[in-house]
Design a protein around this motif. Structure first.
Motif, PDB file in Angstrom:
ATOM      1  N   ARG A 114       2.013   7.629 -18.557  1.00  0.00           N
ATOM      2  CA  ARG A 114       1.407   7.040 -17.578  1.00  0.00           C
ATOM      3  C   ARG A 114      -0.354   8.449 -17.459  1.00  0.00           C
ATOM      4  O   ARG A 114      -0.985   9.077 -18.314  1.00  0.00           O
ATOM      5  N   THR A 135      -6.733   7.463  -9.928  1.00  0.00           N
ATOM      6  CA  THR A 135      -6.827   8.800  -8.748  1.00  0.00           C
ATOM      7  C   THR A 135      -8.625   8.702  -7.883  1.00  0.00           C
ATOM      8  O   THR A 135      -8.689   8.842  -6.779  1.00  0.00           O
ATOM      9  N   THR A 155      -1.729  11.105  -9.778  1.00  0.00           N
ATOM     10  CA  THR A 155      -0.772  10.480  -9.242  1.00  0.00           C
ATOM     11  C   THR A 155      -1.398  10.144  -7.819  1.00  0.00           C
ATOM     12  O   THR A 155       0.045   9.661  -6.973  1.00  0.00           O
ATOM     13  N   ASP A 180       1.565  11.205  -4.566  1.00  0.00           N
ATOM     14  CA  ASP A 180       2.545  10.083  -5.468  1.00  0.00           C
ATOM     15  C   ASP A 180       2.378   8.626  -5.320  1.00  0.00           C
ATOM     16  O   ASP A 180       3.226   7.500  -5.157  1.00  0.00           O
ATOM     17  N   ALA A 200       0.573   5.319 -10.672  1.00  0.00           N
ATOM     18  CA  ALA A 200       1.685   5.483 -11.712  1.00  0.00           C
ATOM     19  C   ALA A 200       0.745   4.523 -12.505  1.00  0.00           C
ATOM     20  O   ALA A 200       1.211   3.257 -12.793  1.00  0.00           O
TER      21      ALA A 200
END
Length: 304
Positions: free
Chosen positions: A7, A254, A268, A272, A275
């Motif tokens: 990732r 993000t 994340t 979360d 991904a």
């Protein structure tokens, strides 16, 4: 870790702009979070890229140099994530110097405006918050953050910095028409950030958003963010639709700012919900290689 499980994060900020981590600190954090690579995309600034690249190499993770560029397009302000460019390319350097001159202009006047709002601020107090020796708007922001006026950085822009910038006629940005070809000349790729925000195409219908993004693509925009922490399900579906229909380069990240946006975690996102597959990083590198080769062909054609 299997290739399919690797990732990445392609939208990350350091304290060079409005994040709270050093560029090197981000590389360390990325490794600790189990990421295989990241891109540093500070606002209109590449000053942290070399430090982040060296630290990423030490940490054993991939790194892509980047910048989140502010542009004007059809009377809107947009953020374009620029990735993998050669910062030494002459046209890029010329564009970058012009942009930085605007971002670093009238700092004393901005500070004076904020002081008139009752804030304890001066040029001397802001100086220690400069990255290197350059005082810019983000140095002022970092000083204001240190005063703990809010629990997020955004109200500092809304209430102090942005009004000062407007009052002093500093709200001047490079146009998308000018910027996109220059990033290509430097072998980089461009991706539309958070299309759904005010700094984006918020307020337009889906049909209007599609038409605007298509016009950007025709100007040279390579892709758009497929992943972003506060996309709604409909936003994510629309991004996927655009990427598939127009064969746009998918990117994502993000928009990590550390403690200046504490609800968002590196790699994340929000609870979360991010991904980003390693294949996106590979796609960026392949697109950069293609742009670099196309530019070489153009130069060779001009020489002949």
């Amino acid at each position: 870790m299997k290739q399919s499980e690797k990732r990445i994060d392609l939208h990350v900020h350091s304290l060079v702009s409005d994040g709270s981590y050093t560029p090197a600190g981000l590389a360390k954090l990325a490794r600790e979070r189990g990421l295989s690579g990241f891109a540093l995309t500070d606002h209109d600034n590449i000053a942290g890229d070399a430090e982040a690249a060296a630290a990423a190499q030490q940490e054993g993770i991939d790194f892509i140099p980047g910048m989140e560029l502010t542009v004007e397009f059809e009377n809107r302000k947009l953020h374009i994530v620029c990735l993998g460019f050669d910062a030494a390319q002459p046209d890029f350097q010329s564009l970058y110097r012009r942009m930085r001159a605007t971002k670093e202009a009238k700092i004393a006047e901005i500070i004076q405006y904020i002081a008139q709002k009752g804030i304890d601020i001066s040029l001397e107090k802001v100086q220690p918050f400069a990255y290197g020796r350059t005082i810019d708007r983000y140095a002022i922001m970092r000083y204001l953050v240190s005063l703990h006026l809010y629990d997020h950085a955004q109200p500092l822009w809304d209430n102090y910095l942005d009004p000062a910038v407007r009052l002093l006629d500093l709200e001047v940005n490079i146009t998308a028409e000018e910027a996109l070809p220059v990033i290509h000349k430097a072998g980089g790729v461009t991706s539309l950030a958070h299309f759904h925000k005010n700094i984006g195409f918020k307020g337009l219908s889906r049909l209007e958003q599609e038409a605007a993004i298509l016009r950007l693509h025709q100007l040279g925009l390579d892709g758009m963010e497929r992943w972003y922490p506060n996309y709604t399900a409909e936003d994510a579906a629309f991004a996927g639709y655009m990427i598939e229909k127009y064969e746009l380069l998918p990117t994502g990240g993000t928009d990590f700012h550390g403690s200046n946006r504490p609800e968002i975690e590196l790699g994340t996102g929000l609870h979360d919900n991010i991904a980003i597959p390693y294949a996106y990083l590979e796609g960026v590198r392949a697109a950069c290689k293609k742009n670099f080769e196309l530019e070489k062909e153009k130069q060779a054609g001009r020489a002949n």
